[in-house]
Write a protein that holds these residues in place. Sequence first.
Motif, PDB file in Angstrom:
ATOM      1  N   ARG A 251       0.737  -1.143   0.162  1.00 44.74           N
ATOM      2  CA  ARG A 251      -0.068   0.092  -0.135  1.00 44.74           C
ATOM      3  C   ARG A 251       0.931   1.281  -0.018  1.00 44.74           C
ATOM      4  O   ARG A 251       2.156   1.152   0.187  1.00 44.74           O
ATOM      5  CB  ARG A 251      -1.015  -0.010   1.040  1.00 44.74           C
ATOM      6  CG  ARG A 251      -0.349  -0.001   2.558  1.00 44.74           C
ATOM      7  CD  ARG A 251      -1.329   0.475   3.770  1.00 44.74           C
ATOM      8  NE  ARG A 251      -1.994  -0.949   4.049  1.00 44.74           N
ATOM      9  CZ  ARG A 251      -2.489  -1.176   5.260  1.00 44.74           C
ATOM     10  NH1 ARG A 251      -2.358  -0.367   6.327  1.00 44.74           N
ATOM     11  NH2 ARG A 251      -2.813  -2.220   5.729  1.00 44.74           N
TER      12      ARG A 251
ATOM     13  N   LEU B 153       2.404   4.605   1.445  1.00 44.52           N
ATOM     14  CA  LEU B 153       2.839   4.943   2.726  1.00 44.52           C
ATOM     15  C   LEU B 153       1.813   6.270   3.227  1.00 44.52           C
ATOM     16  O   LEU B 153       1.281   6.339   4.400  1.00 44.52           O
ATOM     17  CB  LEU B 153       4.206   5.592   2.718  1.00 44.52           C
ATOM     18  CG  LEU B 153       4.675   5.742   4.213  1.00 44.52           C
ATOM     19  CD1 LEU B 153       4.897   4.466   5.096  1.00 44.52           C
ATOM     20  CD2 LEU B 153       6.071   6.683   4.199  1.00 44.52           C
TER      21      LEU B 153
ATOM     22  N   ASP C 197      -1.308   5.878   2.989  1.00 45.87           N
ATOM     23  CA  ASP C 197      -2.524   5.483   3.462  1.00 45.87           C
ATOM     24  C   ASP C 197      -2.005   4.917   5.156  1.00 45.87           C
ATOM     25  O   ASP C 197      -3.059   4.278   5.690  1.00 45.87           O
ATOM     26  CB  ASP C 197      -3.118   4.324   2.671  1.00 45.87           C
ATOM     27  CG  ASP C 197      -3.515   4.802   1.262  1.00 45.87           C
ATOM     28  OD1 ASP C 197      -3.951   5.975   1.250  1.00 45.87           O
ATOM     29  OD2 ASP C 197      -3.456   4.070   0.227  1.00 45.87           O
ATOM     30  N   CYS C 198      -1.098   5.261   5.419  1.00 41.37           N
ATOM     31  CA  CYS C 198      -0.646   4.418   6.789  1.00 41.37           C
ATOM     32  C   CYS C 198      -0.670   5.825   7.549  1.00 41.37           C
ATOM     33  O   CYS C 198      -0.649   7.021   7.362  1.00 41.37           O
ATOM     34  CB  CYS C 198       0.860   3.850   6.665  1.00 41.37           C
ATOM     35  SG  CYS C 198       1.067   2.667   5.590  1.00 41.37           S
ATOM     36  N   THR C 199      -0.875   5.392   8.970  1.00 36.40           N
ATOM     37  CA  THR C 199      -0.949   6.417  10.131  1.00 36.40           C
ATOM     38  C   THR C 199       0.629   6.861  10.223  1.00 36.40           C
ATOM     39  O   THR C 199       1.772   6.159   9.888  1.00 36.40           O
ATOM     40  CB  THR C 199      -1.459   5.993  11.501  1.00 36.40           C
ATOM     41  OG1 THR C 199      -0.323   4.707  11.837  1.00 36.40           O
ATOM     42  CG2 THR C 199      -2.883   5.432  11.196  1.00 36.40           C
TER      43      THR C 199
ATOM     44  N   GLN D 123       2.416   3.933  12.309  1.00 36.41           N
ATOM     45  CA  GLN D 123       2.600   2.782  11.454  1.00 36.41           C
ATOM     46  C   GLN D 123       3.692   2.980  10.626  1.00 36.41           C
ATOM     47  O   GLN D 123       4.733   2.276  10.350  1.00 36.41           O
ATOM     48  CB  GLN D 123       1.502   2.516  10.590  1.00 36.41           C
ATOM     49  CG  GLN D 123       0.404   1.906  11.131  1.00 36.41           C
ATOM     50  CD  GLN D 123      -0.874   1.441  10.141  1.00 36.41           C
ATOM     51  OE1 GLN D 123      -1.180   2.439   9.355  1.00 36.41           O
ATOM     52  NE2 GLN D 123      -1.493   0.556  10.167  1.00 36.41           N
ATOM     53  N   ALA D 124       4.057   4.500  10.143  1.00 35.27           N
ATOM     54  CA  ALA D 124       5.284   4.650   9.445  1.00 35.27           C
ATOM     55  C   ALA D 124       6.641   4.628  10.315  1.00 35.27           C
ATOM     56  O   ALA D 124       7.552   4.018   9.811  1.00 35.27           O
ATOM     57  CB  ALA D 124       5.003   5.978   8.540  1.00 35.27           C
TER      58      ALA D 124
ATOM     59  N   ALA E 219       4.411   0.636   1.457  1.00 35.00           N
ATOM     60  CA  ALA E 219       4.737  -0.148   2.602  1.00 35.00           C
ATOM     61  C   ALA E 219       4.190  -1.353   2.448  1.00 35.00           C
ATOM     62  O   ALA E 219       2.980  -1.694   1.617  1.00 35.00           O
ATOM     63  CB  ALA E 219       3.910   0.424   3.732  1.00 35.00           C
TER      64      ALA E 219
ATOM     65  N   PHE F 118       2.623  -4.959   4.123  1.00 36.65           N
ATOM     66  CA  PHE F 118       1.963  -5.501   5.392  1.00 36.65           C
ATOM     67  C   PHE F 118       1.768  -7.087   5.129  1.00 36.65           C
ATOM     68  O   PHE F 118       1.278  -7.444   3.874  1.00 36.65           O
ATOM     69  CB  PHE F 118       0.640  -4.989   5.839  1.00 36.65           C
ATOM     70  CG  PHE F 118       0.869  -3.555   6.398  1.00 36.65           C
ATOM     71  CD1 PHE F 118       0.571  -3.364   7.577  1.00 36.65           C
ATOM     72  CD2 PHE F 118       1.316  -2.564   5.555  1.00 36.65           C
ATOM     73  CE1 PHE F 118       1.080  -2.241   8.167  1.00 36.65           C
ATOM     74  CE2 PHE F 118       1.462  -1.177   6.117  1.00 36.65           C
ATOM     75  CZ  PHE F 118       0.967  -1.011   7.220  1.00 36.65           C
TER      76      PHE F 118
ATOM     77  N   PRO G  90       2.971  -4.803   9.791  1.00 39.15           N
ATOM     78  CA  PRO G  90       3.863  -4.156   9.092  1.00 39.15           C
ATOM     79  C   PRO G  90       5.078  -4.834   8.621  1.00 39.15           C
ATOM     80  O   PRO G  90       5.739  -5.543   9.857  1.00 39.15           O
ATOM     81  CB  PRO G  90       4.278  -2.782  10.175  1.00 39.15           C
ATOM     82  CG  PRO G  90       3.817  -3.317  11.463  1.00 39.15           C
ATOM     83  CD  PRO G  90       2.688  -4.297  11.429  1.00 39.15           C
TER      84      PRO G  90
END
Length: 301
Positions: free
Chosen positions: A12, A14, A16-18, A21-22, A60, A62, A67
């Motif tokens: 996905r 990055l 779209d990640c929090t 999460q990053a 990223a 998953f 992650p």
Amino acid sequence: MTTADNSKVEIRSLADCTFNQAVELWNLGFSGYYSDMSTTLEKFIPRLGQESIRPGLSVAAFVDGEPAGFVLIALKRVGGIDLAWNGGTGVSPKHRGKGLAKRLMKEAATIMRDSGAAKGLLEVVQHNAGAIAAYESAGFQIRDGLIGAKRTGPFPEDILEASHVKSYPIGNVKPHQIAKLPFFREETAWSSAWFNHPEADGVLVFDQNGDVGAYAIAKRRYGEDGKLLSITLLQCAADPAHPERKQLLHAALTAVFSPFEEDCMRMTDNTSTSDPALTEWLEAARFETVYTQYLMIAELK
């Protein structure tokens, strides 16, 4: 997408990640690395802007919802063309050795190409064979060696004597002016590229005919009291066709790291080792090698 062990892999953006999460992806990806690369939310967010990282282009991975890996991608327009840079690739220890890095890098190379970038750049530790193989699988090739070296304190008298070179006129300019020289090295590490340090010091060395024979780009850092704390060499090169190439380059290094009596940290930051005269001078001046890397480039157009 699944792996041989039936794990579900999701790639996905990055964006779209929090943020948390990053940061988790970064710390997991660099876990057990050659040096401590761990970061915090407070450090990570400013880094994105400082290095021109585009979360919308970065990817990223998953695995089964956890992650597992990432590639940060920067994009910058320089001299009328777009350049992309891999600002970091990492895979969680749990998922290493399963081909995830190659999958991420192929995705990253496609994104770089689709973004309109003419070239993709990255730096990699020279003895990281696994990472080099992953980058090569995505079309990146080794183009140069890079060195990070340092020494502290004033230069001793014997180094001063050994460093004496033929006297050449020295000029001071801005980095963007150096980039116009006919023998300027376009292929440089992202961290030492002139366009990322517009306020750095530019040094020109002139030969007896008044022609520019060598150049250097460096940064100086001062304390609140005005004391010189450090000098960081970013780039240094001499005209490869000049008969006094070695002496001109040594004169540029001498100008950058002077005055020698200053008690400060002197270092290089991903400086090209394509010219043996540079490493020769650093060794004579008793710089300690901190790391060596490769500059790798992918031609995207």
